[in-house]
Every structure is written in C-alpha cells, then in structure tokens.
Design a protein around this motif. Structure first.
Motif, mmCIF file in Angstrom:
data_model
loop_
_atom_site.group_PDB
_atom_site.id
_atom_site.type_symbol
_atom_site.label_atom_id
_atom_site.label_comp_id
_atom_site.label_asym_id
_atom_site.label_seq_id
_atom_site.Cartn_x
_atom_site.Cartn_y
_atom_site.Cartn_z
ATOM 1 N N LEU A 35 88.260 67.126 78.001
ATOM 2 C CA LEU A 35 88.620 67.585 79.343
ATOM 3 C C LEU A 35 89.822 66.808 79.867
ATOM 4 O O LEU A 35 89.807 65.577 79.956
ATOM 5 C CB LEU A 35 87.429 67.420 80.286
ATOM 6 N N LEU A 36 90.869 67.560 80.227
ATOM 7 C CA LEU A 36 92.062 66.971 80.828
ATOM 8 C C LEU A 36 92.054 67.157 82.343
ATOM 9 O O LEU A 36 92.630 66.344 83.076
ATOM 10 C CB LEU A 36 93.324 67.627 80.254
ATOM 11 N N PHE A 37 91.422 68.236 82.791
ATOM 12 C CA PHE A 37 91.413 68.540 84.223
ATOM 13 C C PHE A 37 90.123 69.288 84.562
ATOM 14 O O PHE A 37 89.661 70.146 83.801
ATOM 15 C CB PHE A 37 92.616 69.409 84.603
ATOM 16 N N THR A 38 89.548 68.963 85.707
ATOM 17 C CA THR A 38 88.402 69.704 86.259
ATOM 18 C C THR A 38 88.608 69.826 87.764
ATOM 19 O O THR A 38 89.141 68.912 88.402
ATOM 20 C CB THR A 38 87.070 68.977 85.997
ATOM 21 N N ASN A 39 88.203 70.945 88.321
ATOM 22 C CA ASN A 39 88.325 71.101 89.778
ATOM 23 C C ASN A 39 87.001 70.699 90.452
ATOM 24 O O ASN A 39 85.968 70.520 89.790
ATOM 25 C CB ASN A 39 88.726 72.535 90.143
ATOM 26 N N PRO A 40 86.999 70.520 91.766
ATOM 27 C CA PRO A 40 85.786 70.090 92.472
ATOM 28 C C PRO A 40 84.576 70.979 92.224
ATOM 29 O O PRO A 40 83.444 70.490 92.161
ATOM 30 C CB PRO A 40 86.214 70.124 93.944
ATOM 31 N N ALA A 41 84.786 72.281 92.068
ATOM 32 C CA ALA A 41 83.649 73.169 91.825
ATOM 33 C C ALA A 41 82.951 72.823 90.516
ATOM 34 O O ALA A 41 81.721 72.801 90.442
ATOM 35 C CB ALA A 41 84.116 74.625 91.804
ATOM 36 N N LEU A 42 83.718 72.541 89.465
ATOM 37 C CA LEU A 42 83.120 72.178 88.188
ATOM 38 C C LEU A 42 82.487 70.794 88.270
ATOM 39 O O LEU A 42 81.447 70.539 87.649
ATOM 40 C CB LEU A 42 84.176 72.213 87.086
ATOM 41 N N GLN A 43 83.102 69.927 89.036
ATOM 42 C CA GLN A 43 82.507 68.596 89.220
ATOM 43 C C GLN A 43 81.152 68.699 89.917
ATOM 44 O O GLN A 43 80.186 68.031 89.530
ATOM 45 C CB GLN A 43 83.476 67.708 90.011
ATOM 46 N N ARG A 44 81.061 69.555 90.921
ATOM 47 C CA ARG A 44 79.770 69.749 91.588
ATOM 48 C C ARG A 44 78.765 70.393 90.643
ATOM 49 O O ARG A 44 77.582 70.056 90.637
ATOM 50 C CB ARG A 44 79.946 70.617 92.836
ATOM 51 N N PHE A 45 79.230 71.328 89.835
ATOM 52 C CA PHE A 45 78.368 72.033 88.887
ATOM 53 C C PHE A 45 77.745 71.049 87.890
ATOM 54 O O PHE A 45 76.554 71.143 87.576
ATOM 55 C CB PHE A 45 79.190 73.091 88.146
ATOM 56 N N THR A 46 78.554 70.131 87.388
ATOM 57 C CA THR A 46 78.081 69.180 86.382
ATOM 58 C C THR A 46 77.432 67.944 86.989
ATOM 59 O O THR A 46 76.743 67.202 86.281
ATOM 60 C CB THR A 46 79.246 68.717 85.497
ATOM 61 N N GLY A 47 77.658 67.720 88.283
ATOM 62 C CA GLY A 47 77.118 66.524 88.917
ATOM 63 C C GLY A 47 77.855 65.261 88.515
ATOM 64 O O GLY A 47 77.314 64.160 88.604
ATOM 65 N N ARG A 48 79.104 65.413 88.072
ATOM 66 C CA ARG A 48 79.915 64.269 87.649
ATOM 67 C C ARG A 48 81.231 64.246 88.412
ATOM 68 O O ARG A 48 81.715 65.286 88.869
ATOM 69 C CB ARG A 48 80.208 64.324 86.143
ATOM 70 N N THR A 49 81.787 63.071 88.505
ATOM 71 C CA THR A 49 83.070 62.926 89.196
ATOM 72 C C THR A 49 84.213 63.285 88.251
ATOM 73 O O THR A 49 84.016 63.431 87.033
ATOM 74 C CB THR A 49 83.267 61.484 89.684
ATOM 75 N N GLU A 50 85.390 63.420 88.828
ATOM 76 C CA GLU A 50 86.579 63.704 88.020
ATOM 77 C C GLU A 50 86.781 62.627 86.966
ATOM 78 O O GLU A 50 87.115 62.919 85.813
ATOM 79 C CB GLU A 50 87.800 63.804 88.930
ATOM 80 N N GLU A 51 86.568 61.371 87.367
ATOM 81 C CA GLU A 51 86.762 60.246 86.447
ATOM 82 C C GLU A 51 85.722 60.268 85.324
ATOM 83 O O GLU A 51 86.037 59.948 84.170
ATOM 84 C CB GLU A 51 86.677 58.924 87.205
#
Length: 301
Positions: A35-51
């Motif tokens: 993963l090079l980039f994720t948006n906030p929606a995917l971060q919420r979906f996975t329960g993980r932060t961008e970092e």
C-alpha cells in the motif's frame, strides 16, 4: 465580491478534499502489492491509521484468506500486461466482518509508459447484493407454500439437463383436492397445500428440489437418483398424503397420483415434465390405488 465557497481553490486542493470526503475505498499499491496510499474511508474500514497501512501488502489487511492467491495473481498480471480488470470480492473490516466490495482498478504508468502502481476504487455493495439476493429468492419462491416455484424448477431442470448429468422427476397431483376446496373454501385449501409442501420437503433428500408446479401439482427434482430410491420416495409421498390433514370440522383425507420420469443430458425441461406428467396421468386413471400406483410409475424409467 467573492464567488461560491471553494471556487477559488487550486485543482490539487480540490482533489485532496474530494479524496478526504469520499466514502469510496481508495488505495494505490505498488507492483508488489504494498500500500502506497489509502484514503480515510479505507482507513476507517480497516480500523488502521494511514501510517499503519503504509507499506503493508494489501492482502494482509483486508483480503479474505481464500482470495489472497487470486489477489497476488491479479497484481502480477496487471503489472505484466498494463491492464487491470474490474473485480468483485469479499473484504474484511478491522472488526473481522465480511463485506462485498466492487472494485475498479487502474494501472498507473510512468512517463515511459511502464506500469509502476495500481489504483483501486472500491465500493461496498454488501447491502445491495443482499437486496438483490432477497429479490431473487422471492422471485424463485411460491408465496403460498414457501417452496420453490415453477420458474425455479425450470431453472434447476435446465441446469441439470443442459450442463449436468441429468435428473429424475416425481410429478405429484393431489386427488380430491378440488372437493376439499369447494366444500371448505380457499383458506382451508391453501392451508392443505402448505401442509403438503411441508410433508414433501421433509421426505425429499438434501440435494432434491421440491417445487409447486401450479394449483395442486407438486414436483420433486432428484439430481442424484437410483431406481430403488425413486420408487421408495414415490411410495413415501403416497403414504404421507394418506395421513389426514387438519380441517375446520375434523380431519380431511385426500390422495396423490405420482408419475416418475428420468431426464438424460440433452433432454429439455419441457420434455421431461411432459413425460412425468403423462406418467402421473396414467397413475390417476389406473383402477388400483395407493402404493400400486407409485410402483406403476416405474414404467417411464
């Protein structure tokens, strides 16, 4: 005088705001699936932060275990060919819930036209697919009895005869049902049909399909069959129908005529139904009653 809010923003800022606000699941992965980039929606979906997501293989985060090998193969093919096809599959949320996601994938290329990453737009279609499944089930179900309807029967027959090894069919027509319906009314008749459907469903095997063909006619489709098993099932249907049905002024007694036919690959659904119906009619007009009628159905094997 200023324009509408946001109209003075630069395109890059507008794009960032759109990505931040979107409820679609957006990500970009490199050629190895990291993963090079994720948006906030995917971060919420996975329960993980961008970092926490950065640099992790996407199949380690949200792909269901049985689809990991397929996901790895899809990335390799996309990077090799420069083409990524739309897909649909199950993703896992951070809480472990399976969600159905439709994906539109795009291979990203550098100035020399060489693939370097894959962008994915994911749309959660779980609720939509559930509604579609419910609508399909309703369209395939007889509303009175809760078993399969005529349309579902013909779909199953076509699958067995056109793409499968063939099947056997028991065509069951109730005797004296019209007398009950005329004397006690449609509500009692409907209840009798529902009870008959229940009894037949209990008799059928786990792979069989019980359907209401129409009126007081029922069909049992048997994908895997043996002559002795078909005879036993036909006899059991006759015996089960002999058991009195509850009525408003005491038990109600009816009978059933059972015709049996076997369909081979290449037969049509209409041909098989016609043969089973003809066998059933022969049973109905036969002077002997009960199990003898079911045995006579063996003539169409």
């Amino acid at each position: 005088m200023t324009g509408q809010p946001g109209t003075d923003l630069l395109p890059d800022q507008l794009l960032r705001d759109f990505v931040e606000a979107s409820d679609t699941l957006l990500c970009i992965v490199d050629g190895s699936g990291r993963l090079l980039f994720t948006n906030p929606a995917l971060q919420r979906f996975t329960g993980r932060t961008e970092e926490e997501l950065a640099g992790v293989h996407f199949w380690e985060v949200f792909v269901v275990p049985e689809h990991i090998a397929l996901s790895q193969d899809a990335v390799a093919r996309a990077m090799a060919t420069g083409v990524a096809h739309p897909q649909e599959g199950d993703w896992l949320t951070g809480a472990g819930e399976r969600r159905r996601v439709a994906m539109r994938n795009t291979v990203m290329v550098d100035g020399a036209g060489r693939p370097y990453a894959i962008g994915c737009i994911g749309l959660d279609v779980t609720d939509e697919r559930r509604r579609e499944a419910q609508l399909h089930l309703r369209a395939q179900t007889d509303l009175l009895t809760g078993i399969a309807n005529r349309g579902a029967l013909f779909d199953a027959l076509r699958a067995q005869l056109e793409d499968g090894p063939g099947c056997a069919l028991l065509f069951c027509d109730l005797d004296r049902f019209k007398d009950v319906n005329d004397e006690h009314g449609h509500a009692v008749g409907d209840a009798l049909l529902a009870e008959m459907a229940r009894r037949m469903s209990e008799l059928a095997g786990p792979g069989d399909l019980v359907a209401r063909f129409g009126g007081d006619e029922f069909v049992i489709l048997c994908p895997g069959w043996e002559r002795a098993d078909l005879q036993t099932l036909a006899d059991r249907v006759v015996e089960a129908t002999r058991e009195p049905f509850p009525g408003p002024r005491g038990p109600l007694e009816i009978g059933v005529s059972v015709g049996v036919a076997v369909g081979r690959p290449g037969d049509t659904a209409d041909e098989l139904i016609t043969r089973a119906d003809r066998a059933m009619y022969g049973e109905k007009t036969h002077p002997h009653r009960g199990a003898a009628r079911a045995r006579r159905a063996g003539d169409v094997y």
